[in-house]
Design a protein around this motif. Sequence first.
Motif, PDB file in Angstrom:
ATOM      1  N   GLN A 184     -71.299  17.753  -2.555  1.00  0.00           N
ATOM      2  CA  GLN A 184     -72.672  17.259  -2.568  1.00  0.00           C
ATOM      3  C   GLN A 184     -72.906  16.316  -3.738  1.00  0.00           C
ATOM      4  O   GLN A 184     -73.422  15.205  -3.556  1.00  0.00           O
ATOM      5  N   TYR A 185     -72.508  16.731  -4.951  1.00  0.00           N
ATOM      6  CA  TYR A 185     -72.771  15.827  -6.074  1.00  0.00           C
ATOM      7  C   TYR A 185     -71.808  14.653  -6.095  1.00  0.00           C
ATOM      8  O   TYR A 185     -72.174  13.551  -6.522  1.00  0.00           O
ATOM      9  N   ALA A 186     -70.575  14.828  -5.601  1.00  0.00           N
ATOM     10  CA  ALA A 186     -69.636  13.707  -5.574  1.00  0.00           C
ATOM     11  C   ALA A 186     -70.116  12.613  -4.626  1.00  0.00           C
ATOM     12  O   ALA A 186     -70.070  11.417  -4.954  1.00  0.00           O
ATOM     13  N   ARG A 187     -70.573  12.988  -3.439  1.00  0.00           N
ATOM     14  CA  ARG A 187     -71.061  12.016  -2.459  1.00  0.00           C
ATOM     15  C   ARG A 187     -72.250  11.240  -3.019  1.00  0.00           C
ATOM     16  O   ARG A 187     -72.355  10.013  -2.870  1.00  0.00           O
ATOM     17  N   THR A 259     -67.003  18.312 -14.624  1.00  0.00           N
ATOM     18  CA  THR A 259     -67.459  17.050 -15.205  1.00  0.00           C
ATOM     19  C   THR A 259     -66.460  15.928 -14.934  1.00  0.00           C
ATOM     20  O   THR A 259     -66.841  14.757 -14.834  1.00  0.00           O
ATOM     21  N   ALA A 260     -65.180  16.267 -14.793  1.00  0.00           N
ATOM     22  CA  ALA A 260     -64.177  15.240 -14.476  1.00  0.00           C
ATOM     23  C   ALA A 260     -64.470  14.585 -13.123  1.00  0.00           C
ATOM     24  O   ALA A 260     -64.266  13.386 -12.948  1.00  0.00           O
ATOM     25  N   ALA A 261     -64.942  15.361 -12.158  1.00  0.00           N
ATOM     26  CA  ALA A 261     -65.298  14.803 -10.853  1.00  0.00           C
ATOM     27  C   ALA A 261     -66.561  13.963 -10.934  1.00  0.00           C
ATOM     28  O   ALA A 261     -66.696  12.955 -10.242  1.00  0.00           O
ATOM     29  N   SER A 290     -60.474   9.234 -20.067  1.00  0.00           N
ATOM     30  CA  SER A 290     -61.742   9.969 -19.952  1.00  0.00           C
ATOM     31  C   SER A 290     -61.615  11.118 -18.967  1.00  0.00           C
ATOM     32  O   SER A 290     -62.114  12.226 -19.206  1.00  0.00           O
ATOM     33  N   TRP A 291     -60.911  10.852 -17.848  1.00  0.00           N
ATOM     34  CA  TRP A 291     -60.714  11.920 -16.854  1.00  0.00           C
ATOM     35  C   TRP A 291     -59.902  13.067 -17.454  1.00  0.00           C
ATOM     36  O   TRP A 291     -60.223  14.239 -17.243  1.00  0.00           O
TER      37      TRP A 291
END
Length: 322
Positions: A184-187, A259-261, A290-291
């Motif tokens: 959901q948050y990635a999309r 947080t990486a995603a 950063s990732w």
Amino acid sequence: MTSTDPAPQPHATAEQVEAARLDSKLAQVLYHDWEAESYDEKWSISYDQRCIDYARSCFDGIVPDDEFQRLPYDRALELGCGSGFFLLNLIQSGVARRGSVTDLSPGMVKVATRNGQALGLDIDGRVADAEHIPYDDDTFDLVVGHAVLHHIPDVELSLREVMRVLRPGGRFVFAGEPTTVGNQYARRLADLTWNLTIRAVKLPGLGGWRRPQAEIDENSRAAALEWIVDLHTFSPADLEKMATRAGAVDVDTATVEFTAAMLGWPVRTFESTVPPGKLGWGWSRFAFGSWKTLSWVDANIWRHVVPKGWFYNVMITGVKPS
């Protein structure tokens, strides 16, 4: 690829995209054939130490410590191999001696076998449906996949096929599957980044950052297919139940990237909207560094605070009973 495998279709027409809306497996073939030749670049995939370490960290992060004494497995299979990223790098890390790569997309099988041959690995490839794996019972010591289960219409049927082709005592490892919350948050972050970037590059003085309109239109059609080919998201508990019903024992899941995603999806989306090579090596170092930093924070801090199902990626492993 075998001589009987179908040829890749690298450019889908608008009519094919429309037809694929009613046929998820056609959508899988069109989308992944479309992406095959540029897939490694799009997702920053390589076959050097950086990605060897990443693939091995996925394996080590879900497999019990006492399994390591079995390495290397003699023969491994990758389902939904894409460009071969997961299995080829696992073989290079010492997890297996030889392998077979399979995908529903002829384009992906072509690229994966080519990558394996370029690395000098003992690899063969076949176009294959993960719900009907074209290998005999008890063939493989290890079956792996990365970001594949969420593309398969009947995940439990596929896992039953995995159990069939595994030798008794053989193990499967699937990584890179989206959780329901993480998706959901990635999309949302990816869509927001796409829309903001497309608008920004129309501003005066930023024309050099804009891809040709034909490429943007083609990417938009590819994005439409991506919505179709992503069929599932998972909760760790539900994925464990599927594997158990399929006949696996010693089933376990683990989740990674929080947080990486939240950084990774906007970064990858931004990269896909600008001309290739525009960002340069400095950007690549920033993005990867950063990732890695945020992945460390996720593993060492957020893991103790955030519920397991909130992380973006879920991994699962299990064993075929001896």
